[in-house]
Write a protein that holds these residues in place. Sequence first.
Motif, PDB file in Angstrom:
ATOM      1  N   GLU A 298      35.474  31.360  72.301  1.00  0.00           N
ATOM      2  CA  GLU A 298      36.012  30.107  71.772  1.00  0.00           C
ATOM      3  C   GLU A 298      36.504  30.252  70.336  1.00  0.00           C
ATOM      4  O   GLU A 298      37.400  29.536  69.903  1.00  0.00           O
ATOM      5  CB  GLU A 298      34.942  29.011  71.843  1.00  0.00           C
ATOM      6  CG  GLU A 298      34.656  28.532  73.265  1.00  0.00           C
ATOM      7  CD  GLU A 298      33.440  27.629  73.348  1.00  0.00           C
ATOM      8  OE1 GLU A 298      32.787  27.404  72.286  1.00  0.00           O
ATOM      9  OE2 GLU A 298      33.135  27.144  74.450  1.00  0.00           O
ATOM     10  N   ARG A 299      35.904  31.195  69.610  1.00  0.00           N
ATOM     11  CA  ARG A 299      36.264  31.412  68.206  1.00  0.00           C
ATOM     12  C   ARG A 299      37.275  32.530  68.024  1.00  0.00           C
ATOM     13  O   ARG A 299      37.734  32.787  66.918  1.00  0.00           O
ATOM     14  CB  ARG A 299      34.998  31.753  67.401  1.00  0.00           C
ATOM     15  CG  ARG A 299      33.940  30.668  67.456  1.00  0.00           C
ATOM     16  CD  ARG A 299      32.556  31.196  67.075  1.00  0.00           C
ATOM     17  NE  ARG A 299      32.477  31.625  65.688  1.00  0.00           N
ATOM     18  CZ  ARG A 299      31.544  31.225  64.828  1.00  0.00           C
ATOM     19  NH1 ARG A 299      30.617  30.365  65.224  1.00  0.00           N
ATOM     20  NH2 ARG A 299      31.510  31.689  63.596  1.00  0.00           N
ATOM     21  N   ASN A 300      37.625  33.212  69.117  1.00  0.00           N
ATOM     22  CA  ASN A 300      38.464  34.400  69.017  1.00  0.00           C
ATOM     23  C   ASN A 300      39.619  34.391  70.012  1.00  0.00           C
ATOM     24  O   ASN A 300      39.940  35.421  70.615  1.00  0.00           O
ATOM     25  CB  ASN A 300      37.607  35.655  69.208  1.00  0.00           C
ATOM     26  CG  ASN A 300      36.730  35.943  68.016  1.00  0.00           C
ATOM     27  OD1 ASN A 300      37.136  36.619  67.082  1.00  0.00           O
ATOM     28  ND2 ASN A 300      35.515  35.412  68.048  1.00  0.00           N
ATOM     29  N   GLY A 301      40.202  33.226  70.168  1.00  0.00           N
ATOM     30  CA  GLY A 301      41.402  33.130  70.989  1.00  0.00           C
ATOM     31  C   GLY A 301      41.213  33.519  72.434  1.00  0.00           C
ATOM     32  O   GLY A 301      42.138  34.031  73.069  1.00  0.00           O
ATOM     33  N   GLY A 302      40.008  33.299  72.970  1.00  0.00           N
ATOM     34  CA  GLY A 302      39.749  33.600  74.372  1.00  0.00           C
ATOM     35  C   GLY A 302      39.335  35.025  74.642  1.00  0.00           C
ATOM     36  O   GLY A 302      39.054  35.377  75.793  1.00  0.00           O
ATOM     37  N   ARG A 303      39.294  35.873  73.613  1.00  0.00           N
ATOM     38  CA  ARG A 303      38.896  37.275  73.793  1.00  0.00           C
ATOM     39  C   ARG A 303      37.376  37.381  73.811  1.00  0.00           C
ATOM     40  O   ARG A 303      36.712  36.928  72.886  1.00  0.00           O
ATOM     41  CB  ARG A 303      39.484  38.148  72.678  1.00  0.00           C
ATOM     42  CG  ARG A 303      41.008  38.201  72.687  1.00  0.00           C
ATOM     43  CD  ARG A 303      41.529  39.133  71.598  1.00  0.00           C
ATOM     44  NE  ARG A 303      41.181  38.651  70.262  1.00  0.00           N
ATOM     45  CZ  ARG A 303      41.894  37.770  69.577  1.00  0.00           C
ATOM     46  NH1 ARG A 303      42.996  37.243  70.104  1.00  0.00           N
ATOM     47  NH2 ARG A 303      41.534  37.397  68.372  1.00  0.00           N
ATOM     48  N   TYR A 304      36.837  38.025  74.834  1.00  0.00           N
ATOM     49  CA  TYR A 304      35.389  38.183  74.956  1.00  0.00           C
ATOM     50  C   TYR A 304      34.922  39.409  74.166  1.00  0.00           C
ATOM     51  O   TYR A 304      35.700  40.322  73.906  1.00  0.00           O
ATOM     52  CB  TYR A 304      34.994  38.294  76.431  1.00  0.00           C
ATOM     53  CG  TYR A 304      34.858  36.935  77.083  1.00  0.00           C
ATOM     54  CD1 TYR A 304      33.628  36.413  77.426  1.00  0.00           C
ATOM     55  CD2 TYR A 304      35.997  36.156  77.325  1.00  0.00           C
ATOM     56  CE1 TYR A 304      33.498  35.151  78.007  1.00  0.00           C
ATOM     57  CE2 TYR A 304      35.887  34.897  77.898  1.00  0.00           C
ATOM     58  CZ  TYR A 304      34.643  34.398  78.232  1.00  0.00           C
ATOM     59  OH  TYR A 304      34.527  33.146  78.788  1.00  0.00           O
TER      60      TYR A 304
END
Length: 407
Positions: A298-304
């Motif tokens: 959520e804090r990183n543009g959808g990147r896990y």
Amino acid sequence: MSSSRRGAALALALSALLGAGSTAAAQVPVKLGVLADMSGIFSDIGGKGALEATLMAVEDFRKLPGSDALKIDVVSADAQNKPDISSGIARKWFDSEGVDVLVDLPTSAISLAVAPLVKEKNKVALFTASGTSELTGKACTPNSVHWTYDTWALAHGTADAIAKAGGKSWFFLTVDFALGHSLERDATAVINAEGGKVVGAVRHPTDTKDFSSYLLQAQGSGAKVVALANAGGDTITAIKQAAEFGLVDGGQSLAGMLLFISDIHSLGLQTAQGLQLTTGFYWDQNEQTRAFGKRFAERNGGRYPTMNQAGAYSASLAYLKAVAKVGSAKDGAAVVKAMREAGSFDDPLFGKTSLREDGRVIHPMMLVQVKKPAESKGPYDYYKILATIPAENAFRPLKGSECPLVK
């Protein structure tokens, strides 16, 4: 209210105000420096995501009782994947900017260069993105903590599984710096132990754009397994070009000795399906990892998160707890000692975790396989967990250690 009561009330209020001020003034300062690849071929592995994970660790630490005793700051810089630049940044941070601990450190060469400086300044290095097992061997220091993974663990996960499954002849495509050398060395020992043979190897520079000559040598070797002893953008490029050359269609298989979920995302499941790899973290492993993974995304543009970014979180959180216990961040060796004396604990992301005297953090590792496109239920649903390697078996045993700190 009488004048005497007003005076008493005023004195009480003043006393409370002064007390609050003295509490604030008594806060222990601690500054974390995230030294990561912010713009190069390893930026997806660590980079700004490592900084974000460190900030998340600070946020979660501040929820703990007594955490207000610390005044925490976080700074960051681009390591540019160059040992001299990274050493210069670290020295400046230590000498004039009050940084107490380094987090991430994106290459083994950088880590090996910075470790002696950290010891000299009595600071702390949290190696959460470095691979070489030398950091807990000849190059170990009382100020170093090697989190997440190392080349010994990767070799004994991936190479061991593939060799036992019949992959007996190997060709190494190795990046020409400390990480690649360590990966090839540690994997070769495993392959030989399983009765296999390394029939050839070639080394390439970092950030190679054209692997054609190297791949032709791999094809010509006749090896059943082509091992990619590199990382980040180099691994992605090599796998894509190997597909163009038809290595797998020609009967050879690829072994990614160091792969991250960000690499799989860049490759796509159509290209990456079937690859086996070893990892210390997968966001979809359990409820705690899923909660962290979704919060991070959520804090990183959808990147896990990659395992390195997870390592930055867990190492920073453990470090802050140790600083709170010691009561100061100024004696780095004392903080590392406190981390070790904390004993075994349940880390929310890595499971049962502890720190050994050689600086190696041990925790379970996982052998996983990349899913086929039809098996994936959504973004970053990429791994099938084939086996979990217990912490005591996942990393190089202390017996015979070359670390001078091991008695």
